[in-house]
Design an enzyme around this catalytic site. Structure first.
Site, PDB file in Angstrom:
ATOM      1  N   ASP A 160      -8.542   4.009   1.463  1.00  0.00           N
ATOM      2  CA  ASP A 160      -7.472   4.182   2.442  1.00  0.00           C
ATOM      3  C   ASP A 160      -8.044   4.664   3.781  1.00  0.00           C
ATOM      4  OD1 ASP A 160      -5.192   4.706   3.862  1.00  0.00           O
ATOM      5  OD2 ASP A 160      -4.119   5.536   2.131  1.00  0.00           O
ATOM      6  N   ASN A 175       2.216   1.516   4.381  1.00  0.00           N
ATOM      7  CA  ASN A 175       2.512   0.244   5.065  1.00  0.00           C
ATOM      8  C   ASN A 175       2.208   0.307   6.567  1.00  0.00           C
ATOM      9  OD1 ASN A 175       5.324  -2.016   5.634  1.00  0.00           O
ATOM     10  ND2 ASN A 175       3.260  -2.539   5.070  1.00  0.00           N
ATOM     11  N   CYS A 184      -1.546   0.850   7.394  1.00  0.00           N
ATOM     12  CA  CYS A 184      -2.988   0.568   7.516  1.00  0.00           C
ATOM     13  C   CYS A 184      -3.405  -0.686   6.744  1.00  0.00           C
ATOM     14  CB  CYS A 184      -3.816   1.760   7.028  1.00  0.00           C
ATOM     15  SG  CYS A 184      -3.565   3.268   7.977  1.00  0.00           S
ATOM     16  N   ARG A 185      -3.464  -0.589   5.400  1.00  0.00           N
ATOM     17  CA  ARG A 185      -4.076  -1.662   4.605  1.00  0.00           C
ATOM     18  C   ARG A 185      -3.171  -2.883   4.419  1.00  0.00           C
ATOM     19  NH1 ARG A 185      -5.206   2.108  -0.360  1.00  0.00           N
ATOM     20  NH2 ARG A 185      -3.233   2.891   0.491  1.00  0.00           N
ATOM     21  N   SER A 186      -1.934  -2.663   3.935  1.00  0.00           N
ATOM     22  CA  SER A 186      -1.108  -3.854   3.627  1.00  0.00           C
ATOM     23  C   SER A 186      -0.678  -4.628   4.874  1.00  0.00           C
ATOM     24  CB  SER A 186       0.074  -3.514   2.714  1.00  0.00           C
ATOM     25  OG  SER A 186       0.979  -2.629   3.317  1.00  0.00           O
ATOM     26  N   CYS A 200       0.862  -1.183   0.000  1.00  0.00           N
ATOM     27  CA  CYS A 200       0.000   0.000   0.000  1.00  0.00           C
ATOM     28  C   CYS A 200       0.899   1.233   0.000  1.00  0.00           C
ATOM     29  CB  CYS A 200      -0.994  -0.016   1.158  1.00  0.00           C
ATOM     30  SG  CYS A 200      -0.249   0.017   2.808  1.00  0.00           S
TER      31      CYS A 200
HETATM   32  P1  4NP Z   1      -1.833   2.869   4.050  1.00  0.00           P
HETATM   33  O1  4NP Z   1      -2.416   4.267   4.580  1.00  0.00           O
HETATM   34  O2  4NP Z   1      -1.253   3.142   2.677  1.00  0.00           O
HETATM   35  O3  4NP Z   1      -3.021   1.967   3.978  1.00  0.00           O
HETATM   36  O4  4NP Z   1      -0.809   2.447   5.062  1.00  0.00           O
HETATM   37  C1  4NP Z   1      -1.659   5.450   4.647  1.00  0.00           C
HETATM   38  C2  4NP Z   1      -0.851   5.665   5.723  1.00  0.00           C
HETATM   39  C3  4NP Z   1      -0.142   6.866   5.817  1.00  0.00           C
HETATM   40  C4  4NP Z   1      -0.258   7.816   4.812  1.00  0.00           C
HETATM   41  C5  4NP Z   1      -1.063   7.576   3.715  1.00  0.00           C
HETATM   42  C6  4NP Z   1      -1.761   6.389   3.631  1.00  0.00           C
HETATM   43  N1  4NP Z   1       0.445   9.063   4.909  1.00  0.00           N
HETATM   44  O5  4NP Z   1       0.225   9.912   4.041  1.00  0.00           O
HETATM   45  O6  4NP Z   1       1.239   9.225   5.845  1.00  0.00           O
END
Ligand code: 4NP
Length: 161
Positions: free
Chosen positions: A125, A11, A13-15, A8
């Site tokens: 997300d 790294n 939340c989702r993955s 994702c």
């Molecule tokens: P993820 O979510 O891609 O599912 O881990 C996010 C976590 C952090 C950020 C964006 C998406 N960020 O912009 O810090």
């Protein structure tokens, strides 16, 4: 060994949720000796951090372990090291392809390719939506179908098809 990497953006939340859920499934099916699981982010902002509190909470609710999981960034060698790279959204998939050489045999897919009945192409997300339950529900179906595909392919290659 079949090596699966979920990807994702951050790294956190989702993955990592997908990694923990898929590892749990693999374990429940007794396939740890055949399948390994990891996750990575295309961005580097959260490297070294544990999963987001929302991801931790929903995994804890379902008694799914995320022990030892910390964020890392996707690296070029991942494109050769893994058999399946599973992107959470279209932007992740594009960024993965930017690192790919033409000769890789790695299968690059999106998680929701396995959930055609979902009314979307991308896993939303939760870092921005706050909806970790929606992500969990989509990942559950996607991970189950991905595992089925791997099992089918493994059985076919063992039978020499
Ligand atoms: P993820 O979510 O891609 O599912 O881990 C996010 C976590 C952090 C950020 C964006 C998406 N960020 O912009 O810090």
């Amino acid at each position: 060994m079949v090596k699966v990497l979920f990807v994702c953006l951050g790294n956190i939340c989702r993955s990592p949720m997908a990694e923990a859920m898929f590892r749990d499934l693999v374990k429940r099916e007794g396939l740890e000796h055949i399948i390994t699981v990891d996750s990575a982010g295309t961005g580097d902002w959260h490297v070294g951090k544990p999963p987001h509190q929302g991801t931790q909470d929903i995994l804890n609710q379902h008694q799914i372990s995320f022990e030892g999981q910390v964020a890392r960034q996707l690296v070029t060698t991942d494109l050769n090291d893994f058999d399946y790279i599973v992107a959470m959204d279209t932007q992740n998939e594009k960024n993965i392809h930017k690192l790919t050489s033409l000769h890789t045999s790695t299968k690059i897919v999106k998680l929701l390719d396995y959930v055609p009945e979902a009314d979307k192409l991308d896993v939303p997300d939760p870092y921005f939506t706050g909806n970790f339950q929606e992500v969990f529900d989509l990942l559950k179906v996607g991970c189950e179908r991905l595992l089925k595909e791997i099992q089918t392919n493994e059985n076919a290659s063992r039978e020499g098809k």
